[in-house]
Design an enzyme around this catalytic site. Sequence first.
Site, PDB file in Angstrom:
ATOM      1  N   TRP A  26       0.833  -1.214   0.000  1.00 18.16           N
ATOM      2  CA  TRP A  26       0.000   0.000   0.000  1.00 18.16           C
ATOM      3  C   TRP A  26       0.856   1.248   0.000  1.00 18.16           C
ATOM      4  CZ3 TRP A  26      -4.404  -0.295  -2.095  1.00 18.16           C
ATOM      5  CH2 TRP A  26      -5.146  -1.469  -2.001  1.00 18.16           C
TER       6      TRP A  26
ATOM      7  N   ASP B 243      -1.554   6.793   6.309  1.00 16.57           N
ATOM      8  CA  ASP B 243      -2.644   5.976   5.786  1.00 16.57           C
ATOM      9  C   ASP B 243      -2.939   4.945   6.871  1.00 16.57           C
ATOM     10  OD1 ASP B 243      -4.308   4.156   4.593  1.00 16.57           O
ATOM     11  OD2 ASP B 243      -2.913   3.600   2.978  1.00 16.57           O
TER      12      ASP B 243
ATOM     13  N   LYS C 129     -12.828  -1.277   6.937  1.00 18.33           N
ATOM     14  CA  LYS C 129     -12.199  -2.289   7.802  1.00 18.33           C
ATOM     15  C   LYS C 129     -12.624  -2.051   9.253  1.00 18.33           C
ATOM     16  CE  LYS C 129      -8.666  -1.944   4.368  1.00 18.33           C
ATOM     17  NZ  LYS C 129      -8.914  -3.133   3.557  1.00 18.33           N
TER      18      LYS C 129
HETATM   19  N1  PMP Z   1      -4.374   1.628   2.120  1.00 16.30           N
HETATM   20  C1  PMP Z   1      -4.462   0.474   2.815  1.00 16.30           C
HETATM   21  C2  PMP Z   1      -3.505   0.264   3.953  1.00 16.30           C
HETATM   22  C3  PMP Z   1      -5.422  -0.472   2.479  1.00 16.30           C
HETATM   23  O1  PMP Z   1      -5.502  -1.617   3.166  1.00 16.30           O
HETATM   24  C4  PMP Z   1      -6.305  -0.215   1.409  1.00 16.30           C
HETATM   25  C5  PMP Z   1      -7.406  -1.165   1.016  1.00 16.30           C
HETATM   26  N2  PMP Z   1      -7.224  -2.477   1.289  1.00 16.30           N
HETATM   27  C6  PMP Z   1      -6.164   0.978   0.704  1.00 16.30           C
HETATM   28  C7  PMP Z   1      -5.211   1.882   1.098  1.00 16.30           C
HETATM   29  C8  PMP Z   1      -7.045   1.298  -0.457  1.00 16.30           C
HETATM   30  O2  PMP Z   1      -8.286   1.618   0.007  1.00 16.30           O
HETATM   31  P1  PMP Z   1      -9.539   1.849  -0.961  1.00 16.30           P
HETATM   32  O3  PMP Z   1      -9.906   0.531  -1.524  1.00 16.30           O
HETATM   33  O4  PMP Z   1     -10.547   2.412  -0.003  1.00 16.30           O
HETATM   34  O5  PMP Z   1      -9.130   2.821  -2.002  1.00 16.30           O
END
Ligand code: PMP
Length: 362
Positions: A103, A173, A197
């Site tokens: 991520w 994040d 989550k």
């Molecule tokens: N950052 C992290 C740490 C994530 O776990 C996720 C989604 N699994 C995201 C960003 C992306 O999130 P979204 O699908 O809401 O764009």
Amino acid sequence: MSNRAFNFNAGPAALPLEVLERAQAEFVDFHGTGMSIMEMSHRGAVYEAVHNEASSRLLKLLGNPSGYMVLFLQGGASTQFAMLPMNLLTEGKTAGYVKSGSWANKAIKEAKLIGDTFIAGSSEADKYMRMPDLSSLSLPEHTAYLHLTSNETIEGTQFREFPDTGNVPLIADMSSDILCRPFDLTQFGMVYAGAQKNLGPSGVTVVIAREELLQNSPKHLPTMFRYDTHADNNSLYNTPPSFSIYMVNEVLKWIEEQGALTGVEQKNREKADLLYRFIDESNGFFRGCTQPDSRSTMNVTFRLASEELEKLFIKESEKEGFIGLKGHRSVGGLRASIYNAVPYAAVKALVDFMGQFQKTHG
Ligand code: PMP
């Protein structure tokens, strides 16, 4: 309710049963209005009260530090990967990124499209199986911000503590571990998280930021991509994802009922300890993927001796009602996501199943 699955999905993920039942009870007729919350104007007093309550409840759980505000945005945390540098990584500045895994790399990719960046710490050499050491950070004078990912959902790593960045805003994040434990918001300029989550259903992204960081959007930015648009309009510039925000408010109430963030942290610790201890004591039959000092309390990643055995594990676990134990397609292996709303009993049932599986196939 006996037919609830043992839900270990990575996101969207398990929600508290109490929250689902409360939402169900007021689904068709919200507080005697004869309408669902989904059917109301976002400009009406009934919806606005819910909207404002969600925002103030969130700040209260974080100790109500002065000068911070909450935004409810759309487009997921993925949109924040771009919106953040679009607003804050302006001409003549650079942004530091902590390269901790899948991520973080997506955030870095977007920031590079916008401006100048540097890697302030990396665990790439350890295949992201630990969080980078940030104890001796060096940040150039014109650093706009330092970005990190507090919990890497795919690899299963989590920061234990956060670096002191002095005058440079620290931005995190926190999509996969927000509100899993108490944290000092004043250490951060901004944190953001997709809700799906620990906060509620998908469809809303929460941004919590120091107000002054939301007021410096470059003039050329289109209206919807500007933090100041949303800050100046209480996240009501356009139609918000009202049902998702309502659900976030209900989840926040539930967190309060669990003893707020310290209560939630204790329960998360108990669940994670149970699962990691079982893995560690399985004589190598199950192997934890990550370094013990970086183990995530939210996403527990582990492996078996072969991919065939892992496939069999998934197949048999599904038969027993365990959902979502397959690792992310990019890394393989197994993963149990044990967010706030996953009950201890579900983790206990998983450990019992794992023990049984080991007896049969070990
Ligand atoms: N950052 C992290 C740490 C994530 O776990 C996720 C989604 N699994 C995201 C960003 C992306 O999130 P979204 O699908 O809401 O764009």
